[in-house]
Enzyme design. Structure first.
Site, PDB file in Angstrom:
ATOM      1  N   HIS A   1       0.814  -1.213   0.000  1.00 27.26           N
ATOM      2  CA  HIS A   1       0.000   0.000   0.000  1.00 27.26           C
ATOM      3  C   HIS A   1       0.847   1.262   0.000  1.00 27.26           C
ATOM      4  CE1 HIS A   1      -3.556  -2.237  -0.059  1.00 27.26           C
ATOM      5  NE2 HIS A   1      -4.342  -1.281   0.396  1.00 27.26           N
TER       6      HIS A   1
ATOM      7  N   ASP B   1      -5.550   4.581  10.108  1.00 26.11           N
ATOM      8  CA  ASP B   1      -6.974   4.716   9.775  1.00 26.11           C
ATOM      9  C   ASP B   1      -7.456   3.494   9.006  1.00 26.11           C
ATOM     10  OD1 ASP B   1      -6.743   7.183  10.831  1.00 26.11           O
ATOM     11  OD2 ASP B   1      -7.091   8.286   8.983  1.00 26.11           O
TER      12      ASP B   1
ATOM     13  N   GLU C   1      -8.587  13.769  14.994  1.00 24.22           N
ATOM     14  CA  GLU C   1      -8.030  13.876  13.638  1.00 24.22           C
ATOM     15  C   GLU C   1      -8.717  15.018  12.920  1.00 24.22           C
ATOM     16  OE1 GLU C   1      -6.231   9.785  11.689  1.00 24.22           O
ATOM     17  OE2 GLU C   1      -7.874  10.784  10.714  1.00 24.22           O
TER      18      GLU C   1
HETATM   19  C1  LIG Z   1      -5.672   3.401   1.688  1.00 24.19           C
HETATM   20  C2  LIG Z   1      -4.459   3.714   2.538  1.00 24.19           C
HETATM   21  C3  LIG Z   1      -4.640   4.184   3.822  1.00 24.19           C
HETATM   22  C4  LIG Z   1      -3.546   4.481   4.631  1.00 24.19           C
HETATM   23  N1  LIG Z   1      -3.755   4.952   5.883  1.00 24.19           N
HETATM   24  C5  LIG Z   1      -2.697   5.238   6.656  1.00 24.19           C
HETATM   25  C6  LIG Z   1      -2.890   5.735   7.980  1.00 24.19           C
HETATM   26  O1  LIG Z   1      -3.994   5.956   8.423  1.00 24.19           O
HETATM   27  N2  LIG Z   1      -1.794   5.969   8.729  1.00 24.19           N
HETATM   28  C7  LIG Z   1      -0.526   5.743   8.269  1.00 24.19           C
HETATM   29  O2  LIG Z   1       0.426   5.943   9.019  1.00 24.19           O
HETATM   30  N3  LIG Z   1      -0.315   5.312   7.021  1.00 24.19           N
HETATM   31  C8  LIG Z   1      -1.361   5.068   6.215  1.00 24.19           C
HETATM   32  N4  LIG Z   1      -1.157   4.633   4.940  1.00 24.19           N
HETATM   33  C9  LIG Z   1       0.217   4.471   4.490  1.00 24.19           C
HETATM   34  C10 LIG Z   1       0.679   3.080   4.901  1.00 24.19           C
HETATM   35  O3  LIG Z   1       0.786   3.001   6.299  1.00 24.19           O
HETATM   36  C11 LIG Z   1       2.051   2.802   4.398  1.00 24.19           C
HETATM   37  O4  LIG Z   1       2.019   2.937   3.020  1.00 24.19           O
HETATM   38  C12 LIG Z   1       2.464   1.395   4.829  1.00 24.19           C
HETATM   39  O5  LIG Z   1       3.815   1.278   4.593  1.00 24.19           O
HETATM   40  C13 LIG Z   1       1.716   0.376   4.064  1.00 24.19           C
HETATM   41  O6  LIG Z   1       1.879  -0.896   4.638  1.00 24.19           O
HETATM   42  P1  LIG Z   1       2.082  -2.127   3.682  1.00 24.19           P
HETATM   43  O7  LIG Z   1       1.973  -3.352   4.497  1.00 24.19           O
HETATM   44  O8  LIG Z   1       1.208  -2.028   2.501  1.00 24.19           O
HETATM   45  O9  LIG Z   1       3.619  -1.889   3.291  1.00 24.19           O
HETATM   46  P2  LIG Z   1       4.328  -1.878   1.865  1.00 24.19           P
HETATM   47  O10 LIG Z   1       3.749  -0.804   1.029  1.00 24.19           O
HETATM   48  O11 LIG Z   1       4.345  -3.231   1.300  1.00 24.19           O
HETATM   49  O12 LIG Z   1       5.803  -1.464   2.321  1.00 24.19           O
HETATM   50  C14 LIG Z   1       6.035  -0.174   2.840  1.00 24.19           C
HETATM   51  C15 LIG Z   1       7.505   0.010   3.189  1.00 24.19           C
HETATM   52  O13 LIG Z   1       7.825  -0.829   4.289  1.00 24.19           O
HETATM   53  C16 LIG Z   1       8.840  -1.766   3.923  1.00 24.19           C
HETATM   54  N5  LIG Z   1       8.456  -3.029   4.549  1.00 24.19           N
HETATM   55  C17 LIG Z   1       7.336  -3.770   4.349  1.00 24.19           C
HETATM   56  N6  LIG Z   1       7.331  -4.826   5.168  1.00 24.19           N
HETATM   57  C18 LIG Z   1       8.478  -4.761   5.886  1.00 24.19           C
HETATM   58  C19 LIG Z   1       9.063  -5.574   6.889  1.00 24.19           C
HETATM   59  N7  LIG Z   1       8.446  -6.673   7.316  1.00 24.19           N
HETATM   60  N8  LIG Z   1      10.252  -5.192   7.394  1.00 24.19           N
HETATM   61  C20 LIG Z   1      10.880  -4.086   6.975  1.00 24.19           C
HETATM   62  N9  LIG Z   1      10.390  -3.280   6.037  1.00 24.19           N
HETATM   63  C21 LIG Z   1       9.201  -3.609   5.498  1.00 24.19           C
HETATM   64  C22 LIG Z   1       8.801  -1.816   2.400  1.00 24.19           C
HETATM   65  O14 LIG Z   1      10.028  -2.244   1.859  1.00 24.19           O
HETATM   66  C23 LIG Z   1       8.473  -0.385   2.081  1.00 24.19           C
HETATM   67  O15 LIG Z   1       9.612   0.430   2.191  1.00 24.19           O
HETATM   68  C24 LIG Z   1      -2.229   4.328   4.122  1.00 24.19           C
HETATM   69  C25 LIG Z   1      -2.029   3.870   2.814  1.00 24.19           C
HETATM   70  C26 LIG Z   1      -3.144   3.560   2.023  1.00 24.19           C
HETATM   71  C27 LIG Z   1      -2.923   3.102   0.628  1.00 24.19           C
END
Ligand SMILES: Cc1cc2nc3c(=O)[nH]c(=O)nc-3n(C[C@H](O)[C@H](O)[C@H](O)COP(=O)(O)OP(=O)(O)OC[C@H]3O[C@@H](n4cnc5c(N)ncnc54)[C@H](O)[C@@H]3O)c2cc1C
Length: 401
Positions: A123, A184, A294
């Site tokens: 994400h 969120d 918020e």
């Molecule tokens: C619809 C939506 C709502 C969101 N709401 C919020 C919110 O309310 N608050 C907020 O803070 N953020 C929010 N985000 C942002 C989100 O928290 C970050 O994009 C988060 O990194 C996504 O988690 P993911 O599991 O999809 O990680 P990914 O997108 O898969 O990875 C994100 C980053 O973390 C690294 N990573 C992933 N897994 C690991 C691991 N196990 N160890 C080390 N590094 C790792 C990846 O290499 C990359 O750099 C939102 C994003 C979206 C799309």
């Protein structure tokens, strides 16, 4: 003279055209690799798979496996702006799969130029979980020990770095407990949000998610599996938390918990002046009486209050029906108070008194009482536009409403 100058102009124009065409063709290979639209994920990109570095990965003894073909999905994320095709995707079944792979790449030395990125729920918005011609580790394949909840004096849950926060919510609620700080949107992985910060309306009280972690298990850049905390390998602990995936791979996290409330009083109100909105937010933060604070900016949306009506009740239905936004920029204060049903009267009195100190537009006060799970799992959906709600990653939650 006239005809020779127009001939020379024609020649200059021709040269200029040739120059532009050279520039155009020269730029094509870069676009295929790096450009920000889907067509850039092209099988015509020749990854390093043919090189010995990549094929040597196939010699590793793993519980999981590598895939080298049909890996376009690993070059996509929620943002859909960057598309970096990796050479291989690791589907680890165990922490040792991750450790062995990184040890192997580390031994190749920096000349291999192989980069590694963990991919949680993808994400990210700007390709953060992608690795151009490198190795993507598909964390969701990881099969670790089950979540373990400790209900002691300082309760916590031990969860895999690949676990979704929504699953942590449901598991910990079985014990009447829940994490203190959230995002969120809960369909994100523990490793993904702890690599950033993890911010929502509880952060003013508890700090972001990275402030609520007791311990991590991390695979370092050398492939070692290390346990770290405030008191043990603290540099690694603080490096990895909020470290944008650059200091190691989080394979397990010990997340602090608190008693979970049953119900939530959920409130929204609008402002048309930013200064009033922000000073009310600061006032509420200094009072520390709400559990969630918020805000969001709303631009040019009509029928706004109608959209909310299914989930919120207007404090004054007549006034609310007469509110017209006139296309103005509006600022929405969103606050919540946790409570248990037997505390309902006291909670309502306190809430009324706090609201009377605020300067929102009176006709735009909307209130609702929902369960804690509904509040955490639905709050995001109500604030995002329809076209985003249709996104494939979000459909499950929308239909669940
Ligand atoms: C619809 C939506 C709502 C969101 N709401 C919020 C919110 O309310 N608050 C907020 O803070 N953020 C929010 N985000 C942002 C989100 O928290 C970050 O994009 C988060 O990194 C996504 O988690 P993911 O599991 O999809 O990680 P990914 O997108 O898969 O990875 C994100 C980053 O973390 C690294 N990573 C992933 N897994 C690991 C691991 N196990 N160890 C080390 N590094 C790792 C990846 O290499 C990359 O750099 C939102 C994003 C979206 C799309």
């Amino acid at each position: 003279m006239g005809s020779s100058s127009s001939a020379s102009r024609r020649q200059n124009n021709l040269l200029f055209l040739v120059f532009i065409m050279i520039l155009f063709f020269y730029s094509i290979p870069d676009k295929i690799n790096l450009c920000s639209n889907q067509s850039s994920v092209s099988p015509s990109v020749i990854p390093y798979k043919s090189s010995s570095n990549i094929s040597s990965l196939e010699t590793l003894k793993l519980d999981g496996y590598f895939s080298f073909d049909n890996i376009d999905y690993a070059a996509k994320d929620f943002g859909n702006m960057y598309h970096f095709l990796p050479s291989a995707v690791l589907h680890p079944k165990s922490v040792s799969d991750i450790s062995n792979t990184i040890k192997h790449i580390f031994k190749m030395g920096s000349t291999s130029q192989l980069t590694v990125a963990a991919r949680g729920h993808s994400h990210s918005l700007q390709g953060q979980a992608q690795a151009h011609q490198g190795i993507v580790i598909n964390m969701e394949s990881l099969q670790g020990p089950e979540m373990q909840v400790d209900t002691g004096e300082l309760p916590y849950v031990d969860a895999s770095g690949s676990e979704l926060w929504i699953n942590i919510l449901h598991e910990t609620l079985k014990y009447g407990l829940a994490p203190k700080s959230w995002t969120d949107y809960l369909h994100l992985t523990v490793g993904g949000t702890l690599s950033n910060a993890g911010i929502s309306g509880q952060a003013f009280k508890h700090g972001p998610q990275i402030n609520n972690i007791y311990q991590l298990e991390v695979v370092t850049g050398k492939g070692e599996v290390v346990t770290c905390s405030e008191n043990k390998n603290a540099d690694l602990f603080y490096g990895v938390l909020g470290g944008l995936g650059q200091f190691g791979i989080i394979t397990r996290a010990r997340i602090s918990l608190e008693p979970a409330p049953k119900m939530v009083k959920w409130i929204r109100a609008l402002y048309d002046e930013f200064s009033k909105f922000s000073s009310d937010q600061e006032h509420l933060i200094s009072k520390n009486s709400f559990d969630y604070i918020e805000g969001l900016v709303i631009i040019n949306r009509t029928g706004l209050l109608n959209n909310w009506r299914s989930s919120f009740n207007p404090k004054d239905p007549l006034q609310a029906s007469q509110f017209i936004s006139e296309g103005k920029i509006l600022y929405c204060l969103e606050i919540a108070k946790y409570f248990n049903p037997n505390e309902s009267d006291a909670m309502n009195q306190e809430t009324e008194s706090l609201l009377s100190e605020l300067s929102y537009i009176p006709s735009t006060l909307f209130l609702s009482e929902v369960s804690y799970v509904e509040f955490l799992d639905r709050s995001y959906m109500l604030s995002i536009p329809q076209h985003v709600r249709g996104h494939k990653h979000l459909k499950k939650t929308v239909h669940g409403n």
